[in-house]
Write a protein that holds these residues in place. Structure first.
Motif, short mmCIF file in Angstrom:
data_model
loop_
_atom_site.label_atom_id
_atom_site.label_comp_id
_atom_site.label_asym_id
_atom_site.label_seq_id
_atom_site.Cartn_x
_atom_site.Cartn_y
_atom_site.Cartn_z
N CYS A 14 11.65 36.03 21.42
CA CYS A 14 12.17 35.89 20.06
C CYS A 14 12.69 34.47 19.85
CB CYS A 14 13.29 36.90 19.84
SG CYS A 14 13.80 37.04 18.12
N ALA A 15 12.44 33.93 18.67
CA ALA A 15 12.95 32.62 18.28
C ALA A 15 13.39 32.68 16.83
CB ALA A 15 11.89 31.54 18.48
N VAL A 16 14.34 31.83 16.48
CA VAL A 16 14.81 31.77 15.10
C VAL A 16 14.56 30.36 14.56
CG1 VAL A 16 16.75 32.05 13.53
CG2 VAL A 16 16.60 33.47 15.58
N LEU A 17 13.83 30.32 13.46
CA LEU A 17 13.54 29.05 12.79
C LEU A 17 14.54 28.88 11.65
CD1 LEU A 17 11.65 26.60 12.32
CD2 LEU A 17 10.26 28.09 10.86
N PHE A 18 15.36 27.84 11.74
CA PHE A 18 16.36 27.56 10.72
C PHE A 18 15.82 26.49 9.77
CE2 PHE A 18 18.83 29.25 14.24
CZ PHE A 18 19.69 30.14 13.58
N LEU A 19 15.97 26.73 8.47
CA LEU A 19 15.41 25.85 7.44
C LEU A 19 16.47 25.48 6.42
CD1 LEU A 19 12.20 27.97 6.78
CD2 LEU A 19 12.33 25.93 8.20
N GLN A 20 16.48 24.21 6.06
CA GLN A 20 17.34 23.74 4.98
C GLN A 20 16.54 22.78 4.11
OE1 GLN A 20 20.72 21.39 6.14
NE2 GLN A 20 21.68 21.46 4.12
N SER A 21 16.48 23.08 2.82
CA SER A 21 15.75 22.21 1.89
C SER A 21 16.54 20.93 1.65
CB SER A 21 15.52 22.94 0.56
OG SER A 21 15.06 22.04 -0.42
N LEU A 22 15.84 19.81 1.68
CA LEU A 22 16.44 18.52 1.33
C LEU A 22 16.05 18.10 -0.08
CD1 LEU A 22 15.85 16.61 4.71
CD2 LEU A 22 17.85 17.93 3.98
N GLY A 72 17.83 31.37 8.10
CA GLY A 72 17.25 31.65 9.40
C GLY A 72 16.12 32.66 9.32
N VAL A 73 15.02 32.37 9.99
CA VAL A 73 13.86 33.27 10.02
C VAL A 73 13.65 33.70 11.48
CG1 VAL A 73 11.41 33.56 9.52
CG2 VAL A 73 12.80 32.03 8.09
N GLU A 74 13.93 34.96 11.77
CA GLU A 74 13.80 35.47 13.14
C GLU A 74 12.38 35.99 13.36
OE1 GLU A 74 15.86 38.78 16.12
OE2 GLU A 74 16.84 38.22 14.23
N VAL A 75 11.71 35.44 14.36
CA VAL A 75 10.31 35.76 14.63
C VAL A 75 10.18 36.33 16.04
CG1 VAL A 75 7.95 34.88 14.74
CG2 VAL A 75 9.58 33.87 13.13
N LYS A 76 9.51 37.45 16.14
CA LYS A 76 9.20 38.06 17.43
C LYS A 76 7.77 37.70 17.81
CE LYS A 76 8.53 42.55 19.72
NZ LYS A 76 8.56 44.03 19.54
N GLN A 118 15.35 23.58 12.52
CA GLN A 118 15.88 23.70 13.88
C GLN A 118 15.33 25.00 14.47
OE1 GLN A 118 20.13 24.82 15.01
NE2 GLN A 118 20.17 22.64 15.54
N LEU A 119 14.95 24.95 15.72
CA LEU A 119 14.37 26.12 16.38
C LEU A 119 15.26 26.51 17.56
CD1 LEU A 119 11.87 28.01 16.33
CD2 LEU A 119 10.81 26.48 18.00
N LYS A 120 15.67 27.79 17.59
CA LYS A 120 16.56 28.26 18.65
C LYS A 120 16.01 29.54 19.28
CE LYS A 120 21.02 27.95 18.23
NZ LYS A 120 22.42 28.14 17.79
N ALA A 121 16.31 29.71 20.55
CA ALA A 121 16.04 30.96 21.26
C ALA A 121 17.36 31.36 21.90
CB ALA A 121 14.96 30.76 22.32
N GLY A 122 18.01 32.37 21.34
CA GLY A 122 19.35 32.72 21.80
C GLY A 122 20.30 31.57 21.50
N THR A 123 20.99 31.08 22.51
CA THR A 123 21.91 29.94 22.33
C THR A 123 21.23 28.61 22.61
OG1 THR A 123 22.66 30.13 24.63
CG2 THR A 123 23.90 31.35 22.95
N HIS A 124 19.97 28.63 22.99
CA HIS A 124 19.26 27.40 23.35
C HIS A 124 18.63 26.75 22.12
CE1 HIS A 124 19.63 28.33 27.63
NE2 HIS A 124 19.21 29.56 27.35
N GLU A 134 6.94 24.75 29.13
CA GLU A 134 7.18 25.92 29.98
C GLU A 134 8.62 26.40 29.84
OE1 GLU A 134 6.03 25.60 34.01
OE2 GLU A 134 4.04 24.81 33.59
N LEU A 135 9.57 25.46 29.75
CA LEU A 135 10.97 25.82 29.58
C LEU A 135 11.20 26.51 28.25
CD1 LEU A 135 13.91 25.77 30.52
CD2 LEU A 135 14.09 23.45 29.56
N CYS A 136 10.58 26.00 27.19
CA CYS A 136 10.72 26.61 25.86
C CYS A 136 10.18 28.03 25.85
CB CYS A 136 9.98 25.76 24.81
SG CYS A 136 10.77 24.19 24.43
#
Length: 288
Positions: A14-22, A72-76, A118-124, A134-136
């Protein structure tokens, strides 16, 4: 890495894509609180995922939530190959470009739409280690979904499917029977067929990105000039000029070879076959 993890079935993450319009004309948080705006934003994200993940499979949107000032857009992800392709698209800037392109068209903003991501996986925060694929992937795999898909997302998916599928099969047959010989259908709408123009070529080159080779091979099924090594030769010849010029030269060669047969319908069909419906809509200037 992909081969190693594929042996460990099933692979999810799972990852969360965070978006903010400029863009001052489009506040994503305000937009998503409006029912029509919510659907438009969902369509932008869906088209972006199709572009960046290579199709409709291997992932699903679970939730969209307020993370002021971000949305935030949570994607599985259910396929490591799809996840890897998305990460590569995100790292190259293709995801941001795709969001901007689809949002600019669907939101009809007066200026170029730009977005901070911004792209996050949990707290990362994955943006800090995009050079370590590979780490991502490992961090996304470790971040397992904590919820099923929201009912709101289910409703948006159904609304989008209804828009794409259009009327029942019996009505679609009737539409096809009434299409004039100089027209073609796309998403159950009738468009006048014509030769490709310079504007079409520019729109294609601006939006197709890395998928230009895929489209070229699809066109090449019925165009001798694009068969065999022709596409690889184009990639090599215009490597320094970048993706735009490679895509531009692809369609230019198609038009030169096919003459009057280089029709709009053939390009739209190739884009459909390559799951690039968003770009097809853009070329046809289809408004939401």
């Amino acid at each position: 890495m992909a081969d190693k993890v594929l042996d460990q079935e099933p692979w999810t993450g799972c990852a969360v894509l965070f978006l903010q319009s400029l863009c001052p004309d489009a506040n994503l948080l305000s937009l998503y609180k409006n029912q029509q705006g919510k659907f438009i934003f969902f369509k932008v994200i869906k088209l972006t995922l199709i572009d960046s993940a290579g199709g409709l499979g291997g992932y699903e949107i679970l939730k969209v939530h307020d993370a002021d000032p971000f949305l935030g857009v949570e994607v599985k992800f259910m396929d490591i190959v799809v996840c890897q392709q998305f990460l590569e698209s995100y790292s190259s800037g293709a995801v941001r470009h795709s969001i901007s392109q689809h949002a600019c068209r669907l939101l009809a903003v007066a200026q170029e739409f730009t977005v901070e991501t911004q792209l996050k996986a949990g707290t990362h925060v994955l943006d800090r280690c995009l050079d370590k694929l590979e780490l991502c992937l490992q961090q996304i795999h470790q971040s397992q979904p904590e919820r099923l898909r929201d009912e709101e997302i289910d409703r948006l998916e159904q609304q989008l499917q209804l828009e794409v599928l259009g009327p029942p099969p019996s009505q679609r047959i009737s539409i096809r029977q009434q299409v004039p010989s100089n027209c073609f259908t796309f998403q159950n709408k009738v468009f006048e067929d014509r030769m490709l123009t310079t504007a079409d070529v520019q729109s294609f080159a601006n939006g197709v990105g890395r998928q230009w080779k895929h489209v070229g091979r699809t066109l090449g099924m019925e165009c001798r000039a694009l068969k065999d090594t022709a596409i690889d030769n184009l990639a090599y010849e215009y490597a320094r000029e970048g993706l735009y010029e490679q895509a531009y030269q692809l369609l230019s060669r198609f038009i030169q070879a096919e003459g009057r047969a280089a029709k709009l319908s053939r390009l739209i069909k190739a884009l459909e076959d390559c799951k690039l419906t968003g770009l097809a809509e853009s070329i046809l200037d289809i408004q939401p």
